[in-house]
Every structure is written in structure tokens, then in C-alpha cells.
Design a protein around this motif. Structure first.
Motif, mmCIF file in Angstrom:
data_model
loop_
_atom_site.group_PDB
_atom_site.id
_atom_site.type_symbol
_atom_site.label_atom_id
_atom_site.label_comp_id
_atom_site.label_asym_id
_atom_site.label_seq_id
_atom_site.Cartn_x
_atom_site.Cartn_y
_atom_site.Cartn_z
ATOM 1 N N LEU A 178 0.834 -1.187 0.000
ATOM 2 C CA LEU A 178 0.000 0.000 0.000
ATOM 3 C C LEU A 178 0.877 1.247 0.000
ATOM 4 C CD1 LEU A 178 -2.539 -1.103 2.763
ATOM 5 C CD2 LEU A 178 -2.833 -1.278 0.285
ATOM 6 N N GLN A 179 0.363 2.319 -0.621
ATOM 7 C CA GLN A 179 1.060 3.602 -0.646
ATOM 8 C C GLN A 179 0.219 4.630 0.098
ATOM 9 O OE1 GLN A 179 4.077 3.678 -2.002
ATOM 10 N NE2 GLN A 179 3.944 1.613 -2.846
ATOM 11 N N ALA A 180 0.869 5.559 0.783
ATOM 12 C CA ALA A 180 0.157 6.561 1.571
ATOM 13 C C ALA A 180 0.090 7.891 0.833
ATOM 14 C CB ALA A 180 0.844 6.756 2.920
ATOM 15 N N SER A 181 -1.123 8.415 0.668
ATOM 16 C CA SER A 181 -1.326 9.740 0.082
ATOM 17 C C SER A 181 -2.794 10.119 0.238
ATOM 18 C CB SER A 181 -0.948 9.759 -1.411
ATOM 19 O OG SER A 181 -1.837 8.971 -2.161
ATOM 20 N N GLY A 182 -3.075 11.407 0.160
ATOM 21 C CA GLY A 182 -4.464 11.851 0.137
ATOM 22 C C GLY A 182 -5.053 12.155 1.503
ATOM 23 N N MET A 183 -6.383 12.321 1.513
ATOM 24 C CA MET A 183 -7.137 12.706 2.698
ATOM 25 C C MET A 183 -7.627 11.470 3.451
ATOM 26 S SD MET A 183 -6.905 15.946 2.152
ATOM 27 C CE MET A 183 -8.119 16.832 3.136
ATOM 28 N N THR A 184 -8.346 11.713 4.575
ATOM 29 C CA THR A 184 -8.889 10.616 5.389
ATOM 30 C C THR A 184 -10.401 10.624 5.270
ATOM 31 O OG1 THR A 184 -7.052 10.997 6.936
ATOM 32 C CG2 THR A 184 -8.786 9.505 7.653
ATOM 33 N N ASN A 185 -10.911 10.108 4.165
ATOM 34 C CA ASN A 185 -12.344 10.148 3.891
ATOM 35 C C ASN A 185 -13.023 8.849 4.339
ATOM 36 O OD1 ASN A 185 -12.007 12.679 2.815
ATOM 37 N ND2 ASN A 185 -12.148 12.029 0.679
ATOM 38 N N TYR A 186 -13.572 8.883 5.554
ATOM 39 C CA TYR A 186 -14.260 7.703 6.079
ATOM 40 C C TYR A 186 -15.409 7.275 5.173
ATOM 41 C CZ TYR A 186 -12.084 8.164 10.767
ATOM 42 O OH TYR A 186 -11.215 8.223 11.828
ATOM 43 N N SER A 187 -16.135 8.262 4.626
ATOM 44 C CA SER A 187 -17.332 7.931 3.847
ATOM 45 C C SER A 187 -16.995 7.069 2.636
ATOM 46 C CB SER A 187 -18.049 9.205 3.394
ATOM 47 O OG SER A 187 -17.257 9.937 2.473
ATOM 48 N N GLU A 188 -15.801 7.259 2.041
ATOM 49 C CA GLU A 188 -15.427 6.453 0.882
ATOM 50 C C GLU A 188 -15.291 4.985 1.266
ATOM 51 O OE1 GLU A 188 -15.052 7.437 -2.421
ATOM 52 O OE2 GLU A 188 -16.087 9.176 -1.600
ATOM 53 N N ALA A 189 -14.723 4.722 2.443
ATOM 54 C CA ALA A 189 -14.615 3.339 2.914
ATOM 55 C C ALA A 189 -15.992 2.753 3.181
ATOM 56 C CB ALA A 189 -13.765 3.281 4.178
ATOM 57 N N LEU A 190 -16.852 3.528 3.820
ATOM 58 C CA LEU A 190 -18.179 3.032 4.169
ATOM 59 C C LEU A 190 -19.022 2.765 2.925
ATOM 60 C CD1 LEU A 190 -18.921 5.368 7.227
ATOM 61 C CD2 LEU A 190 -17.948 3.059 7.218
ATOM 62 N N PRO A 216 -11.742 12.081 10.518
ATOM 63 C CA PRO A 216 -12.233 12.124 9.145
ATOM 64 C C PRO A 216 -12.157 13.525 8.559
ATOM 65 C CG PRO A 216 -14.059 11.969 10.692
ATOM 66 C CD PRO A 216 -12.811 11.770 11.492
ATOM 67 N N THR A 217 -11.885 13.594 7.273
ATOM 68 C CA THR A 217 -11.823 14.883 6.575
ATOM 69 C C THR A 217 -13.058 15.092 5.708
ATOM 70 O OG1 THR A 217 -10.454 13.775 4.891
ATOM 71 C CG2 THR A 217 -9.311 15.044 6.576
ATOM 72 N N ASP A 218 -14.103 14.293 5.950
ATOM 73 C CA ASP A 218 -15.336 14.403 5.170
ATOM 74 C C ASP A 218 -16.523 14.067 6.066
ATOM 75 O OD1 ASP A 218 -14.829 11.692 5.526
ATOM 76 O OD2 ASP A 218 -15.774 11.151 3.630
ATOM 77 N N PRO A 219 -17.727 14.499 5.672
ATOM 78 C CA PRO A 219 -18.922 14.092 6.414
ATOM 79 C C PRO A 219 -19.286 12.651 6.056
ATOM 80 C CG PRO A 219 -19.520 15.498 4.568
ATOM 81 C CD PRO A 219 -18.027 15.452 4.589
ATOM 82 N N TYR A 220 -19.286 11.770 7.033
ATOM 83 C CA TYR A 220 -19.503 10.343 6.779
ATOM 84 C C TYR A 220 -20.792 9.821 7.411
ATOM 85 C CZ TYR A 220 -18.245 9.750 11.666
ATOM 86 O OH TYR A 220 -18.241 9.832 13.027
ATOM 87 N N GLN A 221 -21.459 10.656 8.214
ATOM 88 C CA GLN A 221 -22.557 10.163 9.043
ATOM 89 C C GLN A 221 -23.722 9.584 8.236
ATOM 90 O OE1 GLN A 221 -20.942 13.001 9.440
ATOM 91 N NE2 GLN A 221 -20.164 13.055 11.551
ATOM 92 N N ASP A 222 -24.084 10.231 7.123
ATOM 93 C CA ASP A 222 -25.209 9.732 6.327
ATOM 94 C C ASP A 222 -24.912 8.351 5.741
ATOM 95 O OD1 ASP A 222 -26.629 12.001 6.870
ATOM 96 O OD2 ASP A 222 -26.275 12.957 4.928
ATOM 97 N N THR A 223 -23.682 8.166 5.258
ATOM 98 C CA THR A 223 -23.305 6.861 4.706
ATOM 99 C C THR A 223 -23.292 5.798 5.795
ATOM 100 O OG1 THR A 223 -21.897 8.013 3.112
ATOM 101 C CG2 THR A 223 -21.604 5.631 3.313
ATOM 102 N N LYS A 250 -14.353 9.406 19.015
ATOM 103 C CA LYS A 250 -15.803 9.502 18.844
ATOM 104 C C LYS A 250 -16.241 8.982 17.477
ATOM 105 C CE LYS A 250 -17.435 13.650 18.225
ATOM 106 N NZ LYS A 250 -18.007 13.630 16.855
ATOM 107 N N ASP A 251 -15.497 9.312 16.441
ATOM 108 C CA ASP A 251 -15.870 8.911 15.087
ATOM 109 C C ASP A 251 -15.670 7.409 14.865
ATOM 110 O OD1 ASP A 251 -16.427 11.616 13.930
ATOM 111 O OD2 ASP A 251 -14.340 11.913 14.525
ATOM 112 N N VAL A 252 -14.539 6.881 15.324
ATOM 113 C CA VAL A 252 -14.286 5.446 15.164
ATOM 114 C C VAL A 252 -15.283 4.644 16.000
ATOM 115 C CG1 VAL A 252 -12.609 3.585 15.450
ATOM 116 C CG2 VAL A 252 -11.852 5.826 14.655
ATOM 117 N N ALA A 253 -15.585 5.127 17.205
ATOM 118 C CA ALA A 253 -16.551 4.449 18.065
ATOM 119 C C ALA A 253 -17.924 4.375 17.410
ATOM 120 C CB ALA A 253 -16.642 5.161 19.411
ATOM 121 N N ALA A 254 -18.286 5.421 16.650
ATOM 122 C CA ALA A 254 -19.575 5.409 15.953
ATOM 123 C C ALA A 254 -19.623 4.301 14.915
ATOM 124 C CB ALA A 254 -19.815 6.767 15.284
ATOM 125 N N ILE A 255 -18.492 4.014 14.297
ATOM 126 C CA ILE A 255 -18.439 2.972 13.258
ATOM 127 C C ILE A 255 -18.445 1.574 13.870
ATOM 128 C CG2 ILE A 255 -16.971 1.979 11.433
ATOM 129 C CD1 ILE A 255 -16.098 4.866 10.797
#
Length: 320
Positions: A178-190, A216-223, A250-255
Motif C-alpha cells: 500500500l502507498q500513503a497519500s491523500g485525505m482521510t475520507n471515512y465515507s469512501e470506505a463506508l 475524518p476529513t469528510d462528512p460520513y454520518q449519512d453513509t 468519537k468517530d471510530v466508536a460510531a463505526i
């Protein structure tokens, strides 16, 4: 080449077989030009090239289901700002287009053992802050987990690897490291997890280990709300691993359903804790599967939250 703002190498089998192409890439390095690797095919760089180019930004074009999605990612790449002036606008996808794209991407993923009784999902953060020692430790742990699972469980257990940063993709062993780059978008994983159960037998026992080193660097709650409606995710064992700090608790616990199902680890514990987490959750899923067999259709799901918390208590002893 002397006047270019960024050198983009389109990596394929033919590219790697061409001395001229490799000479151009080396020349760009000598000129100290920003370089971007765009993989047109799922190929591995030779040993020497892999060592020299491992820190460069890379985009795996073959993983994108649409040209629009790929171009959006390309135009967002750091270092291309001066090259993108006057580029054609990217039309933003609506909710249904995004959902269709992510489901199509999920369908393209070909797991090693689609009929495995037990499935372990490693959802791992590959954002830019994971670069250096962290991504190296993550790659080491994933390789060890894949080897151990194959040796110990054969085709009864399979490991699905989901990497997420600005975008998320399912990856195969051949796509490592794996290579590291970019933002931390939880919603993309979900989004990639939506509809997961339709690709595998409904009797499969599932676990999700969610790994991140930042908020997270994005709104993930709806997903997440949509994902929590899916029965397989509701019943799955879920464990969160936070690297380096607890700012995203708090965010990881929600998942993963509970702060008690989240463990914080130091950089030097990443490999050890992730390998142990994989073994612990597989053992717990085996226990739950066997209990289902004994009790038959009258079986009701064991308390996943209690199982998660028991696993995390053991992991916390290893994570400091």
C-alpha cells in the motif's frame, strides 16, 4: 521535458519493458521534476524501481469504473495545480451516481475465496499522514495476516483488504504494498461496504477491523446510517484501531458501535496489534459460527458488542 510542470508516467507491462520509457523517468528524476505514477494495469515494479519510486504519488487508473472519477482524482493530485489551469470542469456526481459507482467497484473486486465461511475485512487508512514507518508497519502486518490465514484456515477464512484515503478501493495481494497519500475520507470506505453481503453467502460470519491515524476529513454520518441498516454490518464483529492519538475516538466508536471496542496503539505496536486483532476476531467468529450450528435456526446473534470489548481488552495490553 525541461519545461514540464509534472512528469506523469503511465505504468503498464509495455512501459516497464521499454528502456526509453524508463530512461525518461530517470531523466525526470535528474531534473528534479515532480513525478506521478498512473498505473494503467495491475503490475508490480521491478525491485530496483520499486525501491526508488515507492515514495512517489500514484494513481491506479484500472481501479476506477469511470473516466470521470479518474479525471477528478487526477486533477486533485498535489503538484498538478499549475498544469490544470483551463482543464475541463468535472461534473459532480449525484447521490445515486456515487452509490452506483461504488457498488460497481465492489462487484469488480475478485476475492480469493468467495465461498469462505468467515470473512475478515481490514479497512485501512492510507492517507498521507500514514506515510513512512506507519505504512511500512501496515504492509508488514497485512502480508503476515494473509500468510497466516492461508496456512491455518485454508479456504474456510478469507481476508478482504479495503484501503481508503481520498478514495477507497478493494485491493488484492498483488496490489501490495500500500502507498500513503491523500485525505482521510471515512465515507469512501463506508460506501464500499454498502451491499457487501450480496456478494457472499449470507451464512458467512463477518468482522470489520477499522484502522486509522486521524479524524475524518469528510462528512460520513449519512453513509454510516445507511450501512447500519444492513443486517450483515449490524451483526459483524467490529474493532477500531487508532494509531498515535485518540482525537478520532468519537468517530471510530460510531463505526464500531462502542468506544470500548476501540484500541489506541503506538507506532511501534501497529504490526503486533493488527496481527493479533485478526487472530482474535477470527477465533471469535469461529466460536459464533459453531454456536449457530449447535443451536440451528433458533440461534440469536451472540452479543457482538461484548465480544468486541473482550477482544479490545486483550489488544490494549499489547498496544502501548
Amino acid at each position: 521535458m525541461e519545461k514540464c510542470g509534472c512528469f506523469i508516467a503511465l505504468i503498464s507491462e509495455n512501459y516497464l519493458a521499454s528502456s526509453n520509457c524508463k530512461d525518461e523517468l530517470n531523466y525526470a528524476r535528474e531534473l528534479e521534476k515532480p513525478r506521478l505514477l498512473v498505473y494503467l494495469e495491475d503490475v508490480q515494479l521491478p525491485g530496483g524501481m520499486r525501491m526508488r519510486l515507492s515514495r512517489l504519488q500514484a494513481i491506479h487508473k484500472y481501479k476506477y469504473v469511470s473516466e470521470t472519477a479518474f479525471m477528478q482524482k487526477l486533477l486533485e493530485t498535489k503538484g498538478l495545480e499549475s498544469c490544470c489551469e483551463g482543464a475541463y470542469p468535472i461534473v459532480e456526481e449525484n447521490h445515486w451516481q456515487v452509490e452506483s459507482r461504488t457498488r460497481e467497484l465492489s462487484r469488480e473486486y475478485k476475492p480469493t475465496n468467495p465461498d469462505a465461511d468467515i470473512r475478515l475485512i481490514l479497512a485501512v487508512d492510507t492517507s498521507g499522514s500514514m506515510s513512512g514507518f506507519r505504512i511500512e508497519a501496515l504492509n508488514k502486518a497485512i502480508r503476515k495476516i494473509l500468510e497466516d490465514v492461508l496456512h491455518k484456515y485454508g479456504d474456510t477464512v478469507d481476508v478482504d483488504i479495503l484501503q481508503y484515503s481520498t478514495e477507497a478501493t478493494w485491493i488484492s495481494k498483488s496490489s501490495l504494498p500500500l502507498q500513503a497519500s491523500g485525505m482521510t475520507n471515512y465515507s469512501e470506505a463506508l460506501k464500499c461496504l454498502l451491499g457487501y453481503e450480496y456478494r457472499f453467502p449470507k451464512c458467512s460470519q463477518c468482522a470489520v477491523v477499522f484502522v486509522t491515524d486521524g479524524s475524518p476529513t469528510d462528512p460520513y454520518q449519512d453513509t454510516l446510517f445507511q450501512l447500519q441498516k444492513e443486517n450483515w454490518f449490524y451483526e459483524a464483529l467490529k474493532v477500531g484501531i487508532m494509531i498515535g492519538n485518540d482525537e478520532s475516538l468519537k468517530d471510530v466508536a460510531a463505526i464500531v458501535d462502542s468506544p470500548n471496542a476501540v484500541v489506541n496503539v503506538s507506532d511501534h505496536s501497529i504490526s503486533r496489534v493488527l496481527e493479533a486483532a485478526a487472530e482474535f476476531v477470527i477465533t471469535a467468529l469461529e466460536t459464533r459460527r459453531n454456536q449457530m450450528i449447535i443451536e440451528g435456526n433458533m440461534y440469536e446473534n451472540l452479543e457482538s458488542e461484548h465480544m468486541n470489548e473482550s477482544i479490545v481488552l486483550n489488544l490494549r495490553k499489547m498496544g502501548q
